[in-house]
Design a protein around this motif. Sequence first.
Motif, PDB file in Angstrom:
ATOM      1  N   PHE A  29       3.095 -16.939   4.715  1.00 55.03           N
ATOM      2  CA  PHE A  29       2.763 -15.561   4.329  1.00 55.03           C
ATOM      3  C   PHE A  29       3.972 -14.801   3.774  1.00 55.03           C
ATOM      4  O   PHE A  29       4.270 -13.681   4.205  1.00 55.03           O
ATOM      5  N   PRO A  30       4.705 -15.372   2.807  1.00 52.15           N
ATOM      6  CA  PRO A  30       5.846 -14.637   2.247  1.00 52.15           C
ATOM      7  C   PRO A  30       5.372 -13.466   1.385  1.00 52.15           C
ATOM      8  O   PRO A  30       4.367 -13.566   0.678  1.00 52.15           O
ATOM      9  N   VAL A  83       2.581  -6.482   4.790  1.00 52.05           N
ATOM     10  CA  VAL A  83       2.884  -5.827   3.521  1.00 52.05           C
ATOM     11  C   VAL A  83       3.254  -4.387   3.847  1.00 52.05           C
ATOM     12  O   VAL A  83       2.722  -3.799   4.790  1.00 52.05           O
ATOM     13  N   ILE A  84       4.188  -3.807   3.074  1.00 47.13           N
ATOM     14  CA  ILE A  84       4.684  -2.489   3.460  1.00 47.13           C
ATOM     15  C   ILE A  84       5.185  -1.712   2.252  1.00 47.13           C
ATOM     16  O   ILE A  84       5.726  -2.287   1.304  1.00 47.13           O
ATOM     17  N   ASP A  85       4.955  -0.408   2.270  1.00 47.40           N
ATOM     18  CA  ASP A  85       5.546   0.521   1.317  1.00 47.40           C
ATOM     19  C   ASP A  85       6.819   1.040   1.975  1.00 47.40           C
ATOM     20  O   ASP A  85       6.766   1.884   2.874  1.00 47.40           O
ATOM     21  N   GLN A  90       4.815   2.916   5.586  1.00 47.48           N
ATOM     22  CA  GLN A  90       3.441   2.549   5.917  1.00 47.48           C
ATOM     23  C   GLN A  90       3.216   1.077   5.599  1.00 47.48           C
ATOM     24  O   GLN A  90       3.501   0.616   4.496  1.00 47.48           O
ATOM     25  N   GLY A  91       2.714   0.328   6.596  1.00 44.68           N
ATOM     26  CA  GLY A  91       2.497  -1.094   6.396  1.00 44.68           C
ATOM     27  C   GLY A  91       1.245  -1.588   7.091  1.00 44.68           C
ATOM     28  O   GLY A  91       0.633  -0.873   7.903  1.00 44.68           O
ATOM     29  N   PHE A  92       0.872  -2.824   6.774  1.00 43.05           N
ATOM     30  CA  PHE A  92      -0.298  -3.469   7.358  1.00 43.05           C
ATOM     31  C   PHE A  92       0.042  -4.928   7.646  1.00 43.05           C
ATOM     32  O   PHE A  92       0.813  -5.552   6.910  1.00 43.05           O
ATOM     33  N   PHE A  93      -0.526  -5.467   8.719  1.00 43.89           N
ATOM     34  CA  PHE A  93      -0.342  -6.879   9.014  1.00 43.89           C
ATOM     35  C   PHE A  93      -1.539  -7.372   9.812  1.00 43.89           C
ATOM     36  O   PHE A  93      -2.374  -6.579  10.260  1.00 43.89           O
ATOM     37  N   ALA A  94      -1.630  -8.686   9.987  1.00 42.03           N
ATOM     38  CA  ALA A  94      -2.727  -9.294  10.728  1.00 42.03           C
ATOM     39  C   ALA A  94      -2.210  -9.831  12.060  1.00 42.03           C
ATOM     40  O   ALA A  94      -1.053 -10.229  12.183  1.00 42.03           O
ATOM     41  N   SER A  95      -3.096  -9.832  13.078  1.00 42.38           N
ATOM     42  CA  SER A  95      -2.710 -10.305  14.403  1.00 42.38           C
ATOM     43  C   SER A  95      -3.963 -10.683  15.185  1.00 42.38           C
ATOM     44  O   SER A  95      -5.029 -10.094  14.986  1.00 42.38           O
ATOM     45  N   SER A 108      -2.372  -1.368  11.269  1.00 37.64           N
ATOM     46  CA  SER A 108      -1.478  -0.542  10.457  1.00 37.64           C
ATOM     47  C   SER A 108      -0.279  -0.117  11.302  1.00 37.64           C
ATOM     48  O   SER A 108      -0.377   0.042  12.517  1.00 37.64           O
ATOM     49  N   ILE A 109       0.856   0.045  10.654  1.00 34.16           N
ATOM     50  CA  ILE A 109       2.073   0.489  11.320  1.00 34.16           C
ATOM     51  C   ILE A 109       2.780   1.487  10.407  1.00 34.16           C
ATOM     52  O   ILE A 109       2.488   1.573   9.217  1.00 34.16           O
ATOM     53  N   ARG A 110       3.712   2.236  10.965  1.00 37.60           N
ATOM     54  CA  ARG A 110       4.600   3.074  10.175  1.00 37.60           C
ATOM     55  C   ARG A 110       6.017   2.851  10.690  1.00 37.60           C
ATOM     56  O   ARG A 110       6.363   3.268  11.796  1.00 37.60           O
TER      57      ARG A 110
END
Length: 224
Positions: A29-30, A83-85, A90-95, A108-110
């Motif tokens: 997942f690069p 992935v992140i701005d 602000q970012g998103f990932f899977a878990s 979502s994370i910040r």
Amino acid sequence: YVTRKLGPGEWSEPENLGDAVNSAGNEMFPWVSSTGVLYFASDGLGGLGGLDIFRVTSIGTQQEEVKNMGFPVNGSHDDFALVIDERTGQGFFASNRTGGKGDDDIYSIRLKQIVEGLVLDAKTGESLGDIMVNAVDGRGQTVTVFSNEEGRFRMPLDRNKEYMVMADGEFYKEARERLSTVSFDPRTPLEVLLKLEQDMSCEPPYIVDGSVVNDSNETLTGAT
């Protein structure tokens, strides 16, 4: 692996990034941010368990430094596909962590911008510990930390904001420095130096040296 686009429909031969990034486990997942930071998941570089998310800022050099994103982004389950701005954090990932709606869920994370600072006596240059440091944004929201015995502090701030960083202590005047997290390079930490002037209007502290003795004039140790 890395490959470079040479022209329309033409790519360079893939090159392995080597053992600075790759391990005997799975690296997957690069994703590369707009500032050139590589984020990827691995279960072979050591971490909190399963797949962890890592970042590296110096791809293609001899100084690759791979960093685990740490808790709470990573946990004991599989965390991947970030992935992140970086401008806003602000970012998103899977878990597949506990508490989701099924197996792999999207979260979502910040991310905060970490600021490192140092508090000094403006006249002597000595480090000042246990000094309260406040960072105030344009809406009056405040983040407060205290300097350690070496005068250093770390504080997490929101990205894409303007701050006023202030510090004061007993017998010292308040020091202020403006700090912006609007334009930054995630490869370079933000730093702030606060020099406090002594407040001569305050009465200085007095140090009293003495000893405790008994009726025979023998020194007593451990007395309060």
